[in-house]
Design a protein around this motif. Structure first.
Motif, PDB file in Angstrom:
ATOM      1  N   THR A  37      -1.356 -20.001  -1.002  1.00 40.90           N
ATOM      2  CA  THR A  37      -1.036 -18.574  -0.964  1.00 40.90           C
ATOM      3  C   THR A  37      -0.135 -18.229  -2.150  1.00 40.90           C
ATOM      4  OG1 THR A  37       0.850 -18.990   0.488  1.00 40.90           O
ATOM      5  CG2 THR A  37      -1.266 -18.468   1.540  1.00 40.90           C
ATOM      6  N   ASN A  62       7.423 -11.648  -0.512  1.00 33.05           N
ATOM      7  CA  ASN A  62       6.193 -12.024   0.189  1.00 33.05           C
ATOM      8  C   ASN A  62       5.822 -13.451  -0.178  1.00 33.05           C
ATOM      9  OD1 ASN A  62       3.721 -11.892   1.606  1.00 33.05           O
ATOM     10  ND2 ASN A  62       3.516  -9.713   1.101  1.00 33.05           N
ATOM     11  N   TYR A  91       1.332 -12.976  -0.597  1.00 35.53           N
ATOM     12  CA  TYR A  91       0.994 -11.762  -1.328  1.00 35.53           C
ATOM     13  C   TYR A  91      -0.525 -11.607  -1.438  1.00 35.53           C
ATOM     14  CZ  TYR A  91       0.471  -8.253  -4.867  1.00 35.53           C
ATOM     15  OH  TYR A  91       0.095  -7.119  -5.531  1.00 35.53           O
ATOM     16  N   MET A 126      -2.473 -10.938   0.914  1.00 38.28           N
ATOM     17  CA  MET A 126      -3.163 -11.309   2.143  1.00 38.28           C
ATOM     18  C   MET A 126      -4.425 -12.117   1.826  1.00 38.28           C
ATOM     19  SD  MET A 126      -1.255 -10.191   4.619  1.00 38.28           S
ATOM     20  CE  MET A 126       0.150 -10.638   3.585  1.00 38.28           C
ATOM     21  N   ILE A 161      -9.920 -13.755   2.723  1.00 40.61           N
ATOM     22  CA  ILE A 161      -9.280 -12.446   2.767  1.00 40.61           C
ATOM     23  C   ILE A 161      -9.658 -11.770   4.068  1.00 40.61           C
ATOM     24  CG2 ILE A 161      -9.341 -12.252   0.249  1.00 40.61           C
ATOM     25  CD1 ILE A 161     -11.633 -10.265   0.531  1.00 40.61           C
ATOM     26  N   CYS A 183      -1.772 -15.804   7.568  1.00 41.39           N
ATOM     27  CA  CYS A 183      -0.527 -16.198   6.901  1.00 41.39           C
ATOM     28  C   CYS A 183       0.323 -16.971   7.900  1.00 41.39           C
ATOM     29  CB  CYS A 183       0.225 -14.970   6.387  1.00 41.39           C
ATOM     30  SG  CYS A 183       1.721 -15.393   5.451  1.00 41.39           S
ATOM     31  N   HIS A 201       5.901  -4.251   0.830  1.00 36.20           N
ATOM     32  CA  HIS A 201       4.751  -3.914   0.001  1.00 36.20           C
ATOM     33  C   HIS A 201       4.937  -4.526  -1.368  1.00 36.20           C
ATOM     34  CE1 HIS A 201       7.645  -0.919  -1.371  1.00 36.20           C
ATOM     35  NE2 HIS A 201       6.909  -0.805  -2.462  1.00 36.20           N
ATOM     36  N   MET A 258      -7.367  -5.183  -5.283  1.00 39.35           N
ATOM     37  CA  MET A 258      -6.310  -4.984  -4.291  1.00 39.35           C
ATOM     38  C   MET A 258      -6.255  -3.519  -3.861  1.00 39.35           C
ATOM     39  SD  MET A 258      -4.927  -8.098  -4.315  1.00 39.35           S
ATOM     40  CE  MET A 258      -3.262  -7.973  -3.725  1.00 39.35           C
ATOM     41  N   ALA A 276      -2.508  -1.641   1.889  1.00 36.92           N
ATOM     42  CA  ALA A 276      -2.925  -1.786   3.288  1.00 36.92           C
ATOM     43  C   ALA A 276      -2.054  -0.930   4.199  1.00 36.92           C
ATOM     44  CB  ALA A 276      -2.844  -3.253   3.710  1.00 36.92           C
ATOM     45  N   GLN A 291       1.545  -3.831   2.943  1.00 35.76           N
ATOM     46  CA  GLN A 291       1.380  -4.983   2.068  1.00 35.76           C
ATOM     47  C   GLN A 291       0.092  -4.834   1.264  1.00 35.76           C
ATOM     48  OE1 GLN A 291       2.371  -8.919   3.735  1.00 35.76           O
ATOM     49  NE2 GLN A 291       2.493  -7.884   5.705  1.00 35.76           N
ATOM     50  N   ASP A 292       0.198  -5.123  -0.042  1.00 35.79           N
ATOM     51  CA  ASP A 292      -0.996  -5.097  -0.873  1.00 35.79           C
ATOM     52  C   ASP A 292      -1.968  -6.151  -0.361  1.00 35.79           C
ATOM     53  OD1 ASP A 292       0.453  -3.312  -2.319  1.00 35.79           O
ATOM     54  OD2 ASP A 292       0.969  -4.718  -3.920  1.00 35.79           O
ATOM     55  N   SER A 293      -3.251  -5.760  -0.224  1.00 35.36           N
ATOM     56  CA  SER A 293      -4.236  -6.666   0.354  1.00 35.36           C
ATOM     57  C   SER A 293      -5.476  -6.750  -0.515  1.00 35.36           C
ATOM     58  CB  SER A 293      -4.637  -6.191   1.763  1.00 35.36           C
ATOM     59  OG  SER A 293      -3.533  -6.222   2.632  1.00 35.36           O
TER      60      SER A 293
END
Length: 753
Positions: free
Chosen positions: A183, A201, A204, A206, A218, A224, A233, A269, A272, A276-278
């Motif tokens: 990760t 994070n 990061y 996700m 993903i 996680c 975020h 990306m 989300a 959090q950026d996903s």
């Protein structure tokens, strides 16, 4: 005028220093832009304005050999500037230049024990770089559920992080792989123009990388297992990360490379719902589905660098392998031009040898020999390599011949691709050449060492005065006792008369870092190799053990050189240096003591590993010079301190008759010129310029003003954009009563299409 760089003083018996020089190299009619860089294997690229002229130059850190390289952006392409990185801090594993303190000077971020060191750039003069350590190591605040703690930023030495202002708030953020390389960490910059970081994070994006390959999980497939408290975020070991915008929406996207795969992954990306950026989409063959038309293959462990290469205001991408293992060494800089913009890029593949195309690069390893191959009184160049990647299990070794088409004082090494020696037919690997007349017929013959520790002979059938034609005459050479010569591994021979009997003797280096001496106990027509064994040292001639990296090997390569003092015992080694063991002594019971550990020094900004050297007078000044081949597949050129072989140099030759020379002629992309004058022709007040006219008499090029005194002037002109045809080249007087006159006769130069 090219700057000269101090390297090392050779020892008491040689009263001069070595400096990096430039000798023209021509391959198939094209003059190489930067022939003596030393090749490239795993370069990591960063933009930097080295000379403060308000355009971005390029810095490269080659992971293979921990080499620091500087290239100046000029109107005629990229120019190698080794002096700009002399005196930089020691760097290992990886290096990225980023301006953390907002002073316009990129600072050094580099690896240290799976963490990061930072050096602040205080340089004001590019020839006198100044750096101050400010974070050793770089720290961040972590809260893993037990309260905040300050710990080093994590970045494994094998990886390459993304370091940039990820969120546009004026400070640098960092994205790196976690300790198990599955990760991503995200370190959030807290202070504009500062280095205060918080780990926000541990998962990061996700996303997670599979442990056995480069597959990414993903969305619902991602779990996680362990993260920081309140994430905000915002692979097995070996990953590279680049952060940039690929789809004109959401947070910055990612390009990830894996240590065992040739293709890069592009991850789009989005913001989300949980803040959090996903990751929402993966292009597993970048840039096939994200702005390109086909996948980019980097053979192994691709790493990308987001840099404006062509100065159009839009950042492009360079890709290079982030490892020196199983890579295409001589095609290791892929250039993708961005024909869109920074927010919505569109990628056009340009080439796989950006900058590399202008240098000698034979792939893996480079071993030079300087010898007159055709009896014309000029030293020619023979180059061998360990291997060149042409595909899986297809890495042939080769020997190339370069004819000196210049003069005694101004060498030019020219190669046509047919000038090679047939090695592959006989299954010889990791070839190392030695040359000399072994049968008394006046031409030079060839002995090659191989990876298995054996030697093979090739006879020259061309005859004296002709360009050689080498034909195999003895595979696995035997000594005088009819025992096959086998020194262990990686035999590195040299032919030189050790005992002054007018017969060439044989010295062989090898992987373990020692030398074995075979005296020629035959005659001028028929050689015979008698192994020298002493009571004190056995087969190890002179009890020589060269410097090594791990206390195990050494990879000794002899480079003995004879002058009026005697025969200097010079030996290159795996650390990239050349050592001096004094002068040859024919009492073989005596040890040859090391007198100088760094005749040619690796040092900071080092020359590279696994060196092979050739010493000779290259410019007719009666002082020894050196060509040094290194593991990266290229060659470094070192000239004595009173060199005559740098770009535009004045040399005191008051008795020279005036003449203008241009080469290669015909040529293609570069026109090299050289003007030799006499003191009676010019005065110290003379001002002149090189003038080039087309067939219609129109001036299409005039150089900056030159001030020629008695001596030699040299330079190069880029002709890449000139149409094919005939051109008139002359040196024209710009001042005085002779204004407009030609200084010496003009020449015709032919530009090939």
């Amino acid at each position: 005028m090219a700057s000269l760089i101090f390297v090392a003083e050779i020892s008491a018996q040689w009263s001069h220093d070595f400096e990096q020089g430039v000798i023209p190299v021509v391959i198939d009619g094209d003059t190489l832009q930067n022939p003596w860089v030393g090749g490239l294997t795993a370069p990591q690229w960063s933009p930097i304005d080295f000379d403060f002229d308000e355009d971005e130059d390029l810095f490269a850190f080659d992971r293979d050999g921990a080499r620091l390289l500087a290239f100046e952006r000029t109107g005629n392409g990229w120019k190698y500037r080794p002096e700009w990185v002399q005196g930089w801090p020691e760097i290992v594993d990886w290096c990225l230049l980023r301006d953390y303190d907002c002073d316009g000077r990129p600072d050094i971020f580099t690896s240290y024990q799976n963490g990061i060191y930072v050096y602040r750039n205080l340089t004001e003069d590019p020839n006198n770089p100044q750096f101050e350590p400010v974070a050793t190591p770089l720290m961040a605040s972590y809260d893993l559920g037990q309260g905040a703690d300050t710990l080093p930023v994590v970045c494994l030495g094998i990886d390459l992080p993304a370091i940039l202002d990820h969120d546009g708030d004026g400070d640098l953020d960092i994205i790196s792989f976690t300790e198990n390389s599955s990760t991503l960490y995200r370190f959030f910059g807290n202070t504009e123009c500062g280095l205060e970081l918080t780990c926000t994070n541990r998962c990061y994006g996700m996303l997670a990388e599979a442990s056995e390959n480069n597959a990414l999980f993903i969305g619902d497939d991602f779990d996680c297992a362990f993260n920081v408290a309140d994430p905000r975020h915002e692979m097995h070991a070996g990953g590279s990360i680049t952060s940039l915008q690929l789809d004109n929406s959401g947070p910055l996207d990612l390009i990830i490379g894996d240590v065992t795969f040739p293709l890069s992954l592009a991850i789009l990306m989005e913001d989300a719902v949980d803040g959090q950026d996903s990751a929402i989409f993966i292009d597993q063959s970048f840039p096939l589905l994200t702005g390109g038309t086909e996948a980019l293959s980097c053979q192994r462990f691709p790493a990308s660098y987001h840099i404006d290469i062509d100065q159009d205001g839009v950042r492009d991408l360079l890709f290079s392998p982030n490892t020196y293992l199983e890579t295409d060494d001589d095609a290791s800089v892929h250039y993708l031009k961005n024909t869109g913009d920074d927010s919505s890029p569109s990628w056009e593949y340009i080439q796989n040898d950006f900058i590399q195309e202008g240098m000698i690069d034979l792939g893996r390893g480079s071993y030079p020999v300087l010898i007159d191959l055709d009896s014309d009184g000029l030293l020619d160049l023979v180059l061998a390599n360990k291997e060149q990647y042409q595909g899986v299990d297809n890495t042939p070794t080769s020997i190339l011949l370069f004819k000196n088409t210049g003069t005694l004082s101004s060498p030019v090494f020219s190669h046509q691709w047919q000038d090679t020696v047939d090695i592959s037919t006989y299954g010889i690997e990791s070839v190392f050449p030695a040359l000399g007349d072994l049968d008394g017929d006046g031409d030079v013959d060839l002995i090659v060492g191989d990876e298995l520790g054996r030697l093979h002979r090739f006879e020259n059938n061309a005859g004296e005065g002709n360009w050689p034609e080498f034909v195999v005459s003895e595979l696995s050479i035997s000594d005088s006792e009819q025992e096959v010569i086998d020194v262990g591994q990686f035999a590195a021979p040299q032919l030189i008369d050790i005992d002054a009997d007018n017969l060439l003797d044989l010295i062989v280096g090898e992987k373990n870092g020692t030398l074995t001496l075979f005296l020629n106990c035959g005659d001028i027509l028929n050689h015979s190799w008698c192994k020298v064994e002493s009571v004190a040292f056995g087969e190890n001639w002179g009890d020589i053990h060269v410097t090594n990296t791990l206390g195990i090997n050494g990879y000794s390569t002899p480079a003995l050189y004879a002058d009026t003092i005697g025969i200097h015992v010079l030996v290159a080694n795996e650390t990239g240096t050349v050592q001096s063991f004094g002068l040859v002594n024919t009492n073989y019971e005596l040890a040859l003591e090391e007198l100088n550990a760094e005749v040619i020094a690796n040092g900071t900004g080092g020359a590279g590993f696994r060196a092979g050297a050739a010493f000779a007078d290259l410019n007719g000044d009666s002082v020894v010079d050196c060509l040094l081949g290194i593991q990266n597949g290229g060659v470094k050129c070192y000239i004595s301190s009173d060199s005559s072989t740098t770009h535009v140099t004045n040399i005191n030759t008051t008795d020279a008759t005036p003449s203008l020379n241009v080469f290669p002629n015909p040529g293609k992309d570069i026109l090299n010129w050289e003007f030799t004058s006499s003191i009676s022709l010019l005065t110290s007040q003379s001002h002149a310029a090189i003038d080039v006219r087309n067939e219609l008499g129109q001036t299409i090029y005039q150089s900056p003003t030159l001030s020629p005194n008695a001596g030699i002037l040299r330079g190069s002109i880029s002709t890449n954009n000139w149409p094919g045809g005939v051109y008139i080249v002359a040196l024209v007087e710009l001042s005085g009563t002779k204004k407009g006159d030609h200084l010496g006769p003009p020449l015709r130069w032919v530009k090939l299409d």
